[in-house]
Design a protein around this motif. Structure first.
Motif: not given
Length: 696
Positions: A284-296
């Protein structure tokens, strides 16, 4: 009757189309709905794999670019260091002082101290042949110390100095302490060294590998910050070190060069996968321009020759958004497909009805046209029969038809050739390869065109410009072959006469040069025959041998430009006279070189190079070995062999034994060794030519 059949066919067609259309429309709807479900399932299954393949491909592409950049910069390092050394050499070369070298260096030490680069880690140092350091850009304490002694505990420096001694210049690497760093740690360094002969000293410049790598990494950082790929440019790259530090991240530059304990496990996983040769990891990592982590999902791989890992990936939510669009597009496409099919069906019904009506009206017109075409074809056949030599053979080559022109030119009547093999008119001198090619071509169903040499019933020769066409049935199977041609015998005889005339003119031109030096016309004939024989023995093809045979008589045409007092002098020529005599090669070349004719071009080569020698001692250009044209090498041997065995104004004819001794001695010196070997292996053939063209 025809009209009734047309109407019946018209009604049957309309009824069949209406029934077929109803059944087909229902089937298409069911089929397309099932197809949509199958495609949707396949789309979801392949979508993630497609993006994984894309990410892997892009990471490997970027690594190739990085490796190529690194190699290019390393390659340019030597040139940069050489320029630094060159600045110092130019400084000393421009001095016109008689002062001692050490005094000059002390005098210009400030200038040398200013020659620095790479945050003052790059510098110049100078030592003499004995190894005494007379200047060092950063460490003044080691001046006057011996660099060879300093290298005793530094194997890499010792090897570099060993490789450099005795050379004008050298580029290599060794380890050395770095300015403003821990003196106990040695850093790898690239160095360029050059010897200055004027002052008997060595000037060296170097650059530390880690400083060079920093430059490369900054260039890579700039590229990665802007490099994007994939749909909506979702893909970006990042770089981590095996030391678990983030080196480059275009969206999180604040974490670069930092160790982040909460995600230590992630760096551990990245390093493990990269050291295994590369592969995919999920995290999981921060998606660009987002403040929360997402599965990647990301693909990581070690950069060749560097303790760095390059990675890139995609967020699953991002692909879900794209996949949703794909699903919507697929549903729209399916609905549009159904609509299009129904529209096409309606159009086809209307079109077929109209076409059926139109076609029924055209059937009679087509039949009328067919009758007219048959009439035209019959007239074409008459024209062909009257204007060309025509024959037909079956699949086995047995003659089944000949026209009057064939009978007239061959002397055979129809009854004499029908049922006979086509080679009844084949000339015995015809090349087997030509007929092999002919049959290979037509049996493949292709048209063959060429000129055939034939013989008449009485044995006379005639030439036929022939086209052979395979006649096929509706399935493309060959039934028979038809040959159409025209008699070109008169044209061939005229061409032969032109060739003979050209050959005779060239002989006469060659005899002009020989006659001026009191040599017989048979000399050029023998040289031509010898040259042709050698060309065949050497492996040249028939055309090349024929060109050389025609051109070689011109080998001494340049003698027309030599004064008689030299050309006809009975005694030995003086040095100056021989110098003039040697110009006949260049004169002959200049006479012929601008011709566009193949034979005269070859003659210009023969005239120019027949006095060149295998070992490079010949004239006019001192060519050596196979740089001498084969025409020149062959003519040289033919000319010398005949000249030695012939009477000249300045000598008597030599006996064969004396000639043989000289030719063997000059093998590999004057003459091509292979030609000498061929000459002696086939001497009886050369002797036959000599006896045939004896001087009167």
């Amino acid at each position: 009757m025809n009209t009734s059949l047309s109407k019946l066919s018209f009604l049957n067609t309309i009824a069949s189309i209406l029934i077929f259309s109803i059944v087909l429309a229902s089937s298409i709807y069911i089929f397309t709905d099932n197809l949509y479900k199958q495609k949707l399932e396949k789309l979801e299954k392949n979508f993630y794999q497609k993006n994984k393949n894309l990410v892997k491909k892009e990471v490997e592409r970027e690594i190739k670019n990085i490796v190529a950049l690194k190699k290019e910069i390393y390659k340019n390092t030597e040139e940069m260091l050489a320029q630094k050394v060159g600045i110092v050499r130019n400084l000393f070369d421009n001095l016109k002082s008689d002062e001692q070298l050490s005094t000059l260096i002390e005098k210009y030490s400030e200038v040398l101290d200013n020659i620095k680069w790479d945050n003052d880690t790059g510098y110049i140092y100078i030592f003499n042949e004995e190894g005494s350091l007379i200047y060092h850009g950063t460490n003044k304490k080691i001046i006057n110390k011996n660099i060879f002694e300093l290298s005793e505990n530094n194997p890499s420096l010792s090897q570099f100095l060993k490789d450099s001694m005795g050379k004008e210049q050298n580029f290599g690497s060794y380890k050395w302490e770095k300015p403003n760093s821990n003196k106990e740690i040695l850093f790898e360094k690239f160095a360029y060294i050059r010897k200055d002969i004027k002052y008997n000293m060595y000037i060296a410049a170097g650059i530390y590998k880690d400083e060079l790598d920093k430059k490369i990494l900054n260039i890579i950082r700039k590229e990665i910050y802007v490099d994007r790929f994939g749909e909506n440019d979702y893909g970006y790259f990042w770089v981590t070190g095996l030391n678990k530090k983030m080196k480059i991240h275009p969206f999180n530059p604040e974490i670069e060069e930092k160790i982040i304990p909460p995600i230590d496990f992630l760096f551990t996983a990245i390093n493990k996968k990269a050291l295994e040769g590369g592969g995919f990891i999920e995290y999981e990592w921060y998606r660009p321009k987002q403040k929360y982590k997402e599965a990647k999902i990301a693909y990581v791989k070690l950069i060749d020759g560097w303790p760095l890992v390059l990675g890139s990936g995609f967020y699953l939510s991002e692909l879900s958004d794209i996949l949703k669009n794909e699903k919507d597009d697929l549903r729209k496409l399916t609905n549009q497909y159904i609509l299009n099919v129904l529209s096409v069906l309606i159009f086809m019904i209307i079109a077929v009805i109209l076409l059926t009506k139109i076609l029924s009206n055209k059937i009679k017109k087509i039949e009328d046209e067919r009758i007219e075409q048959l009439n035209m074809l019959e007239q074409y056949r008459l024209i062909l029969d009257k204007s060309s030599v025509v024959s037909k053979v079956d699949q086995k080559g047995i003659i089944i038809y000949v026209n009057n022109k064939f009978e007239k030119i061959s002397g055979y009547s129809t009854s004499e050739v029908i049922g006979k093999n086509h080679n009844i008119v084949r000339h015995p001198d015809s090349k087997k390869e030509q007929f092999k090619d002919l049959w290979h071509t037509v049996k493949q169903g292709d048209i063959w065109m060429g000129i055939l040499k034939n013989k008449t019933k009485n044995g006379n020769t005639y030439f036929n410009n022939t086209t052979i066409v395979p006649i096929k049935d509706s399935q493309g199977m060959i039934l028979e072959y038809i040959s159409s041609g025209s008699d070109v015998t008169e044209l061939f005889e005229l061409h032969k006469e032109i060739e003979e005339t050209q050959k005779e003119v060239i002989y006469k031109m060659g005899e002009i040069g020989e006659t001026r030096s009191k040599e017989t016309g048979n000399h050029v004939k023998r040289v031509a025959e010898y040259s042709k024989l050698l060309a065949h023995l050497y492996g040249l093809d028939e055309h090349q041998a024929k060109v050389l045979f025609t051109a070689s008589p011109m080998h001494d045409i340049g003698k027309v430009g030599i004064p008689d007092k030299i050309l006809k002098k009975p005694g030995k020529l003086t040095v100056e006279e021989f110098k003039i005599m040697k110009t006949h090669s260049k004169i002959g070349y200049n006479i012929l070189k601008n011709s566009q004719r193949e034979v005269l071009k070859a003659a210009s080569i023969v005239a120019y190079e027949h006095h060149e020698k295998w070992d490079g001692s010949g004239y006019p250009r001192a060519l050596k070995g196979e740089s001498i044209h084969i025409f020149g090498r062959i003519t040289a041997l033919a000319d010398v062999f005949d000249a030695l065995g012939s009477v000249r104004c300045y000598k008597e004819a030599w006996e064969d034994e004396r000639i043989f001794i000289l030719l063997k001695e000059q093998s590999g010196k004057h003459f091509d060794p292979k030609l000498i070997e061929l000459f002696f292996d086939n001497f009886e053939k050369f002797d036959e030519i000599r006896k045939k063209y004896v001087d009167s």
